[in-house]
Design a protein around this motif. Structure first.
Motif, PDB file in Angstrom:
ATOM      1  N   ARG A  83      -0.668   5.167  -1.054  1.00  0.00           N
ATOM      2  CA  ARG A  83      -1.963   5.396  -0.421  1.00  0.00           C
ATOM      3  C   ARG A  83      -1.780   6.312   0.800  1.00  0.00           C
TER       4      ARG A  83
ATOM      5  N   LEU B 160       0.830  -1.209   0.000  1.00  0.00           N
ATOM      6  CA  LEU B 160       0.000   0.000   0.000  1.00  0.00           C
ATOM      7  C   LEU B 160       0.862   1.254   0.000  1.00  0.00           C
TER       8      LEU B 160
ATOM      9  N   ILE C   1      -4.049   3.522   4.788  1.00  0.00           N
ATOM     10  CA  ILE C   1      -3.203   2.348   5.005  1.00  0.00           C
ATOM     11  C   ILE C   1      -3.483   1.740   6.370  1.00  0.00           C
TER      12      ILE C   1
ATOM     13  N   PRO D 102      -4.555  -4.401  -1.265  1.00  0.00           N
ATOM     14  CA  PRO D 102      -4.907  -3.425  -2.313  1.00  0.00           C
ATOM     15  C   PRO D 102      -6.239  -3.725  -3.008  1.00  0.00           C
TER      16      PRO D 102
END
Length: 367
Positions: free
Chosen positions: A116, A111, A121, A161
């Protein structure tokens, strides 16, 4: 149009793969493979070593590219895209975890590479830990957890994800038998709860039957049959599919008449019964082969039934017993009986016995 209506799943169209090496003949690993995998499906590629299943998985992931044909995901051709351009994650046999990082950091790594937001996260990692039941171990180092727990971390990292496809390359092979059975149930639960399409590669028939919505049986680079576990087991299309999935008996018979769904046949002892016909396979009257699963035949006394034989071996498995027979034509046959209290007939090695094959339990197969 809703999101689900717009998803078409994975479509593999006439895919082939040829590996070339200087000074050696070309090796064709895949030959005209066509499969459609539905959205949110647990789909298994099953076959022996060298059948092409891992090559096909690597092509879906983008680690190999087709020599011919194409691979489409939700209508878009992904055949030439790089692995990082595909909404696909892979869980390997080795798990490929970072030993110097904690459980939490392993899950968050992908991530972070996707850039992100930190809050997103943290939320995703917490959700994944709960999903794989590892919340209390989030701060443990990888060396401090068991092999089964490491596999859960690898799954959480791959699921974090939320890819469209999760590819699993024999991830249970390193686990002991009890843990493997537990993880079979866990994998099916994870697939159901996440709604992600799982594509699972294995040579283990029990794994495939236990977890899959559908199975593609592969041999020598080609797909032999695609169907539900029950279809594959009860209605195998050919001798390979029948022999690879579970134990089975092959009996040579005389096919008298046949339709699209049923065949009238004469057993070696002269009895006439009816057998099923696999979808799309055409047979002609004459010499043919049927399959009979060991648990679908019944052991009876000598002179009864529609086949006759001699008990050559008895194998006790706890839940059931396998009786190995030699039939009158010298072919072998196995009858599986569940061990229940009150069974009145239990033959010994050397006894003459009969075998009863009922109507509809046999299946015609292509040789």
């Amino acid at each position: 149009m809703t999101v689900l209506e717009s998803r078409q799943g994975l479509e593999i169209h006439h895919v082939g793969k040829v590996f070339s090496q200087p000074g050696r003949p070309d090796f064709r690993a895949l030959d005209d493979v066509s499969i459609r995998i539905r959205p949110n499906e647990f789909f298994t590629l099953l076959g022996p070593s060298g059948c092409g299943k891992t090559t096909l998985l690597r092509m879906i992931a983008g680690f190999e590219h087709p020599s011919e044909g194409e691979i489409r995901l939700d209508g878009a051709d992904i055949s030439v895209k790089a692995p990082y351009e595909r909404p696909v994650n892979t869980v390997f046999q080795s798990y490929a975890l970072f030993p110097h990082l904690t459980v939490e950091d392993n899950i968050s790594f992908g991530l972070e590479m996707l850039r992100r937001p930190k809050a997103s996260i943290d939320e995703t990692v917490t959700r994944m830990l709960a999903l794989v039941r590892m919340t209390e171990m989030r701060n443990r180092k990888i060396q401090q957890i068991s092999g089964g727990q490491q596999q859960r971390v690898a799954l959480a990292r791959a699921l974090a994800p939320h890819p469209k496809l999760l590819l699993l390359d024999e991830p249970l092979s390193a686990l002991d038998l009890k843990l493997r059975k537990e993880m079979q149930i866990e994998l099916k639960r994870l697939q159901h709860e996440t709604g992600i399409t799982f594509i699972f590669v294995t040579h283990d028939q029990e794994e495939a039957l236990t977890m899959s919505d559908r199975i593609a049986v592969m041999s020598a680079g080609r797909v032999q049959q695609i169907g539900s576990p029950r279809d594959i087991y009860d209605r195998p299309a050919n001798r390979f599919a029948a022999s690879f999935i579970g134990e089975t008996n092959f009996v040579t018979v005389k096919l008298l008449t046949v339709s699209a769904t049923s065949g009238e046949l004469e057993l070696p002892g002269g009895t006439v019964i009816h057998a099923g016909v696999p979808d799309g396979v055409k047979f002609s009257p004459g010499k043919a082969t049927i399959v009979v699963r060991p648990e679908h035949a019944e052991l009876v006394g000598a002179g009864a039934g529609n086949l006759a034989g001699t008990v050559t071996n008895i194998v006790y498995f706890g839940t059931d017993t396998h009786y190995h027979l030699r039939l009158k034509d010298e072919s072998s046959f196995i009858v599986r009986r569940q061990n229940r209290h009150g069974l009145s007939f239990g033959p010994a090695i050397g006894d003459e016995v009969g075998v009863l094959i009922g109507e509809g339990v046999a299946q015609l197969v292509e040789d």
